[in-house]
Design a protein around this motif. Structure first.
Motif, PDB file in Angstrom:
ATOM      1  N   ASN A   1       0.803  -1.224   0.000  1.00  0.00           N
ATOM      2  CA  ASN A   1       0.000   0.000   0.000  1.00  0.00           C
ATOM      3  C   ASN A   1       0.838   1.277   0.000  1.00  0.00           C
ATOM      4  N   LEU A   2       2.149   1.148  -0.257  1.00  0.00           N
ATOM      5  CA  LEU A   2       3.060   2.292  -0.368  1.00  0.00           C
ATOM      6  C   LEU A   2       3.172   3.095   0.927  1.00  0.00           C
ATOM      7  N   GLU A   3       2.925   2.444   2.072  1.00  0.00           N
ATOM      8  CA  GLU A   3       3.069   3.124   3.364  1.00  0.00           C
ATOM      9  C   GLU A   3       4.524   3.181   3.799  1.00  0.00           C
ATOM     10  N   VAL A   4       5.324   2.213   3.360  1.00  0.00           N
ATOM     11  CA  VAL A   4       6.754   2.195   3.649  1.00  0.00           C
ATOM     12  C   VAL A   4       7.507   1.911   2.353  1.00  0.00           C
ATOM     13  N   ASP A   5       8.802   2.179   2.377  1.00  0.00           N
ATOM     14  CA  ASP A   5       9.630   1.974   1.187  1.00  0.00           C
ATOM     15  C   ASP A   5      10.287   0.596   1.151  1.00  0.00           C
ATOM     16  N   ALA A   6      10.529   0.022   2.337  1.00  0.00           N
ATOM     17  CA  ALA A   6      11.232  -1.257   2.414  1.00  0.00           C
ATOM     18  C   ALA A   6      10.879  -1.946   3.722  1.00  0.00           C
ATOM     19  N   GLY A   7      11.195  -3.234   3.796  1.00  0.00           N
ATOM     20  CA  GLY A   7      10.925  -3.990   5.018  1.00  0.00           C
ATOM     21  C   GLY A   7      12.052  -4.947   5.325  1.00  0.00           C
ATOM     22  N   LEU A   8      12.160  -5.317   6.602  1.00  0.00           N
ATOM     23  CA  LEU A   8      13.056  -6.391   7.030  1.00  0.00           C
ATOM     24  C   LEU A   8      12.190  -7.486   7.623  1.00  0.00           C
ATOM     25  N   THR A   9      12.289  -8.685   7.034  1.00  0.00           N
ATOM     26  CA  THR A   9      11.421  -9.764   7.472  1.00  0.00           C
ATOM     27  C   THR A   9      12.010 -11.110   7.058  1.00  0.00           C
ATOM     28  N   TYR A  10      11.318 -12.178   7.430  1.00  0.00           N
ATOM     29  CA  TYR A  10      11.719 -13.509   6.966  1.00  0.00           C
ATOM     30  C   TYR A  10      11.449 -13.614   5.468  1.00  0.00           C
ATOM     31  N   ILE A  11      12.360 -14.243   4.743  1.00  0.00           N
ATOM     32  CA  ILE A  11      12.159 -14.370   3.303  1.00  0.00           C
ATOM     33  C   ILE A  11      12.075 -15.824   2.849  1.00  0.00           C
ATOM     34  N   ASP A  12      12.064 -16.764   3.802  1.00  0.00           N
ATOM     35  CA  ASP A  12      12.074 -18.172   3.410  1.00  0.00           C
ATOM     36  C   ASP A  12      11.030 -19.022   4.132  1.00  0.00           C
ATOM     37  N   ASN A  13      10.135 -18.392   4.892  1.00  0.00           N
ATOM     38  CA  ASN A  13       9.236 -19.196   5.715  1.00  0.00           C
ATOM     39  C   ASN A  13       7.777 -19.068   5.305  1.00  0.00           C
ATOM     40  N   GLU A  14       7.354 -17.872   4.933  1.00  0.00           N
ATOM     41  CA  GLU A  14       5.989 -17.645   4.489  1.00  0.00           C
ATOM     42  C   GLU A  14       6.021 -16.837   3.193  1.00  0.00           C
ATOM     43  N   PRO A  15       4.995 -16.954   2.341  1.00  0.00           N
ATOM     44  CA  PRO A  15       5.031 -16.321   1.009  1.00  0.00           C
ATOM     45  C   PRO A  15       5.244 -14.806   1.064  1.00  0.00           C
TER      46      PRO A  15
END
Length: 301
Positions: free
Chosen positions: A136-150
């Motif tokens: 929704n363009l509320e943030v520019d980037a994220g830090l999260t898990y990239i291998d566990n959930e879609p």
């Protein structure tokens, strides 16, 4: 038309006309009139409504997808022109899962050293919220898990591997062990993140697979709250290794590797799959790749 598309995005985020209007800095009548003008221009009804917002029509959902791309491109163009005029400047908004918050400074500190006119906002969110805010363009980037959930259509840059430790005091159960198993951890009281957090879902799966019946003695959506309890010497928790190192261990606090199985998950930077990327995001991706290379280097003896 761009401003009307911004209205549509605000409505998608807020699901409420009043709050969306406030976010856009206009009155509710002006906001509603803008949505109606957009509908008249396109010749379709976009929003289901009575006296309140009920949702988007099927046409509205499709227009919303286009709006995200058009608005993102317009913002990227403005940033690019601004960067050409007076160098990289602006505001980067990053949403991070709680277990990755302590690692954000590894990105932002060298980034700002290179681009001192850039400001940052860092938000703590669940992994689901991170992806929603990016969409929704509320943030520019994220830090999260990239291998566990879609991740959907997001672009990911792997940063580091998350490994897990039992944090407890030396005098507590298992506190004198050099290594512990998930089966052993499953038998002691724990304070953990709330169930809406992906880290908690990962830990639940590991403990359940080890035969545990998980009933935490304390839950919080803040790692700082969990760590402050563990530091008293009267609580235990499961935390990522790098987070425990960053928060700092006291003399009586131990970080014990959890094995059998030795679970590992990948944390990464995620950004929308747009080409071209905004100048701010492109520089962040470059910095993330540099940080990943640095963190992958073996520690010299």
């Amino acid at each position: 038309m761009i401003d009307k598309l911004e209205y549509l995005l605000a409505l998608a985020r807020e699901r409420n006309f009043g709050r969306a209007a406030e976010q856009c800095g206009v009155t509710q009548p002006t906001f509603s009139a803008g949505i109606k003008q957009l509908e008249d221009t396109l010749g379709v009804m976009l929003v289901q409504r009575t006296s309140r917002f009920l949702g988007f029509t099927s046409e509205g959902e499709r227009v919303l997808e286009w709006a995200r791309g058009i608005v993102a491109d317009a913002r990227a163009m403005r940033q690019e022109v601004q960067a050409l005029k007076k160098g990289l400047s602006g505001h980067l908004k990053i949403a991070a899962i709680p277990t990755a918050l302590a690692m954000v400074s590894a990105l932002t500190t060298p980034y700002r050293a290179k681009h001192p006119d850039v400001k940052f906002t860092i938000l703590s969110r669940t992994s689901i919220e991170v992806l929603s805010m990016l969409e929704n363009l509320e943030v520019d980037a994220g830090l999260t898990y990239i291998d566990n959930e879609p991740l959907g259509r997001m672009r990911a840059v792997p940063l580091y591997r998350e490994q897990y430790r039992l944090l407890t005091s030396a005098g507590s159960p298992l506190g004198d062990h050099d290594r512990v198993t998930w089966s052993e951890v499953a038998k002691i009281p724990l304070c953990l993140l709330t169930p809406d957090m992906q880290n908690r879902r990962i830990i639940d799966q590991l403990l359940n697979a080890a035969g545990g019946s998980l009933e935490p003695t304390l839950e919080s959506n803040s790692m700082i709250v969990l760590f402050s309890h563990v530091r008293t010497g009267r609580w235990a928790s499961v935390m990522p290794e790098k987070l425990a190192e960053t928060l700092g261990l006291t003399e009586r606090l131990r970080s014990i590797p959890i094995v059998e199985p030795e679970a590992v998950h990948q944390i990464g930077l995620v950004v929308p799959p747009r080409e071209p990327m905004t100048s701010l995001v492109s520089a962040l991706v470059t910095q993330a790749k540099a940080v990943a290379r640095q963190m992958a280097k073996p520690i010299s003896s």
